[in-house]
Enzyme design. Structure first.
Site, PDB file in Angstrom:
ATOM      1  N   ASP A  67       0.813  -1.209   0.000  1.00  0.00           N
ATOM      2  CA  ASP A  67       0.000   0.000   0.000  1.00  0.00           C
ATOM      3  C   ASP A  67       0.851   1.266   0.000  1.00  0.00           C
ATOM      4  OD1 ASP A  67       0.925  -0.463   2.613  1.00  0.00           O
ATOM      5  OD2 ASP A  67      -1.036  -1.006   3.369  1.00  0.00           O
ATOM      6  N   ASN A 136      -7.340  -3.197  14.263  1.00  0.00           N
ATOM      7  CA  ASN A 136      -8.714  -3.572  13.897  1.00  0.00           C
ATOM      8  C   ASN A 136      -8.729  -4.782  12.960  1.00  0.00           C
ATOM      9  OD1 ASN A 136      -7.767  -2.487  11.554  1.00  0.00           O
ATOM     10  ND2 ASN A 136      -9.161  -0.740  11.492  1.00  0.00           N
TER      11      ASN A 136
HETATM   12  C1  F6R Z   1       1.564  -1.632   6.112  1.00  0.00           C
HETATM   13  C2  F6R Z   1       0.240  -2.243   6.220  1.00  0.00           C
HETATM   14  C3  F6R Z   1      -0.484  -2.326   7.502  1.00  0.00           C
HETATM   15  C4  F6R Z   1       0.396  -2.635   8.715  1.00  0.00           C
HETATM   16  C5  F6R Z   1      -0.440  -2.630   9.993  1.00  0.00           C
HETATM   17  C6  F6R Z   1       0.415  -2.886  11.224  1.00  0.00           C
HETATM   18  O1  F6R Z   1       2.021  -1.679   4.790  1.00  0.00           O
HETATM   19  O2  F6R Z   1      -0.257  -2.641   5.231  1.00  0.00           O
HETATM   20  O3  F6R Z   1      -1.491  -3.313   7.386  1.00  0.00           O
HETATM   21  O4  F6R Z   1       0.995  -3.879   8.528  1.00  0.00           O
HETATM   22  O5  F6R Z   1      -1.079  -1.397  10.139  1.00  0.00           O
HETATM   23  O6  F6R Z   1       1.268  -1.809  11.389  1.00  0.00           O
HETATM   24  P1  F6R Z   1       2.424  -1.840  12.505  1.00  0.00           P
HETATM   25  O7  F6R Z   1       3.389  -2.866  12.078  1.00  0.00           O
HETATM   26  O8  F6R Z   1       2.999  -0.451  12.475  1.00  0.00           O
HETATM   27  O9  F6R Z   1       1.749  -2.165  13.792  1.00  0.00           O
END
Ligand code: F6R
Length: 241
Positions: A67, A136
């Site tokens: 993303d 979430n």
């Molecule tokens: C990032 C993504 C998100 C993260 C998720 C967890 O490219 O697609 O789904 O993997 O928000 O983020 P962290 O690792 O910062 O807790």
């Protein structure tokens, strides 16, 4: 699903890096799907170390990121392009032709999303998709309620996700409201999936995703439908499994 529980985030990072290294060594031209965020940082550092020590050759891999925020120039320190450049592309010596990330500055995000999805297919599909998990249950930026058949698309970020990511920005107001994300359908087409989770704040979401019935309320629960998923979690994230 295979579950690997590590004592610390550092051990989880080493295990995740070794998992990727084994796949790259087995298939040097591997197509990798990659995440950003706090969780994979340790894995990227370990991978860079492995490249320096010549334990893996990344010169033939192709990467597609999950993303990108809409509206941030690639030069913005918080763009996922900059994140990947800093933490993975440059330290691992990847050339621009090896890496793909949605163009968050595209005038038409829907057209950009479609072209990105087509590019993944044209490359032969993802051999391995690495994922983090949101509080979430989001995977990529597929927020609760997203269809399991969704393809790469432009999304509106929930308030919860914007608040979780505000730690990387000067404040909540600076966190973009839109992003382009691979869809759940796009992710589930990967031939193999590696899900990473660290920390007590992920324990409930991870347990709900893996143990409770599949529901769009927790998008990561759709991983239960995939035949080849490995989860690497530290002790705190795995506490309720
Ligand atoms: C990032 C993504 C998100 C993260 C998720 C967890 O490219 O697609 O789904 O993997 O928000 O983020 P962290 O690792 O910062 O807790």
């Amino acid at each position: 699903m295979e579950l690997i529980i590590c004592r610390t985030p550092e051990e989880a990072a080493q295990a995740a890096a070794q998992f990727v290294i084994d796949r790259v060594n087995a298939k040097p031209g591997i197509i990798l799907g990659l995440p950003t965020g706090g969780t994979p940082l340790g894995m990227y550092a370990e991978l860079a170390k492995a490249v320096c020590e010549k334990r893996v050759d990344m010169s033939k891999i192709t990467t597609f990121n999950l993303d990108e925020y809409c509206g941030l120039p690639v030069s913005d320190p918080q763009s996922y392009y900059t994140f990947m450049n800093t933490n993975f592309y440059v330290p691992c010596g990847l050339s621009a032709t090896q890496t793909n990330i949605p163009n968050g500055e595209a005038a038409d995000p829907d057209a950009e999303a479609l072209a990105y999805d087509n590019a993944i297919r044209a490359a032969g599909g993802l051999d391995l998709q690495v994922l983090g998990i949101g509080h979430n249950g989001h995977i990529g930026f597929n927020e609760p309620g997203t269809s399991p058949d969704s393809r790469t698309h432009a999304v509106w970020l929930t308030e919860q996700t914007r608040q979780a990511n505000a730690r990387f920005f000067a404040g909540l107001a600076d966190v973009p409201t839109r992003a382009i994300s691979m869809g759940i359908g796009t992710i589930l087409e990967a031939r193999e999936i590696l899900l990473l989770a660290n920390g007590a704040d992920k324990a409930d979401t991870l347990a709900t995703a893996l143990r409770d019935p599949v529901t769009p309320d927790n998008p990561a629960s759709f991983l239960q439908r995939h035949p080849n998923v490995t989860i690497i979690a530290d002790l705190k994230a795995a506490a309720r499994l």
